[in-house]
Write a protein that holds these residues in place. Structure first.
Motif, short mmCIF file in Angstrom:
data_model
loop_
_atom_site.label_atom_id
_atom_site.label_comp_id
_atom_site.label_asym_id
_atom_site.label_seq_id
_atom_site.Cartn_x
_atom_site.Cartn_y
_atom_site.Cartn_z
N LEU A 18 -6.62 -6.02 2.39
CA LEU A 18 -5.26 -6.07 2.33
C LEU A 18 -4.71 -6.30 3.59
N LEU A 19 -5.20 -5.84 4.59
CA LEU A 19 -4.72 -5.92 5.92
C LEU A 19 -5.06 -7.46 6.62
N GLN A 20 -6.24 -8.02 6.06
CA GLN A 20 -6.31 -9.55 6.44
C GLN A 20 -5.58 -10.34 5.93
N THR A 21 -4.88 -10.14 4.95
CA THR A 21 -3.95 -11.14 4.35
C THR A 21 -2.77 -10.93 4.93
N LEU A 22 -2.33 -10.04 5.71
CA LEU A 22 -0.98 -9.83 6.06
C LEU A 22 -0.58 -10.94 7.26
N GLU A 53 1.63 -3.85 0.98
CA GLU A 53 0.19 -3.95 1.09
C GLU A 53 -0.25 -3.25 2.53
N LEU A 54 0.55 -3.24 3.44
CA LEU A 54 0.21 -2.54 4.87
C LEU A 54 0.20 -1.07 4.72
N GLY A 73 -2.01 0.09 -3.99
CA GLY A 73 -2.88 -1.13 -3.95
C GLY A 73 -3.35 -1.54 -5.34
N ALA A 74 -3.70 -0.53 -6.13
CA ALA A 74 -4.14 -1.06 -7.74
C ALA A 74 -2.95 -1.74 -8.15
N GLY A 75 -1.72 -1.05 -7.99
CA GLY A 75 -0.56 -1.63 -8.68
C GLY A 75 -0.46 -3.11 -7.83
N VAL A 76 -0.12 -3.17 -6.83
CA VAL A 76 -0.08 -4.38 -6.07
C VAL A 76 -0.89 -5.60 -6.52
N MET A 77 -2.20 -5.30 -6.83
CA MET A 77 -3.36 -6.08 -6.96
C MET A 77 -3.33 -6.56 -8.54
#
Length: 129
Positions: A18-22, A53-54, A73-77
């Motif tokens: 999640l953090l690396q895509t920011l 995501e952050l 996180g599950a909802g976003v993904m």
């Protein structure tokens, strides 16, 4: 002890992805802009999803709030997976399906964290927001 290590592996995996895509979302990287332009959500969807995501990543890393972060996180993904399947395609800009695979890995980590924290669900439902 092994379960605790495994839980931390899932926490760290989900949070790191999640953090690396920011970086790409917040800097307006070409691929991110392309994705959210295709969805008709550029720039607000890109930045907004980055903020969500952050928050999810931070919540996942804090043991007391892991369940909330994993639910978020599950909802976003889940949304990302559906958009890949029905709008974007599995492969975006010749990435070999990497973003799709990362979304699935993060989703599965979040589902595992939800499962391991299911005893806290009643506490979440009692929250008065």
């Amino acid at each position: 002890m092994m379960k605790l290590i495994l839980i931390w592996v899932f926490r760290l995996t989900a949070a790191i992805i999640l953090l690396q895509t920011l970086y790409f979302k917040f800097t307006g990287a070409e691929e991110s802009v392309y994705i959210f332009s295709t969805l008709g959500m550029e720039p607000y969807g890109r930045i907004g999803s980055g903020v969500v995501e952050l928050i999810a990543a931070i919540l996942i890393l804090i043991p007391r709030t892991t369940l909330l972060g994993a639910l978020l996180g599950a909802g976003v993904m889940l949304g990302a997976i559906f958009l890949h399947l029905f709008v974007l395609g599995i492969e975006v800009k010749n990435d070999g399906g990497e973003l799709f695979i990362l979304a699935i890995i993060t989703f599965l980590c979040c589902i595992a964290l939800i499962y391991w924290n299911k005893s806290k669900i009643n506490n979440v439902l009692k929250l008065k927001l």
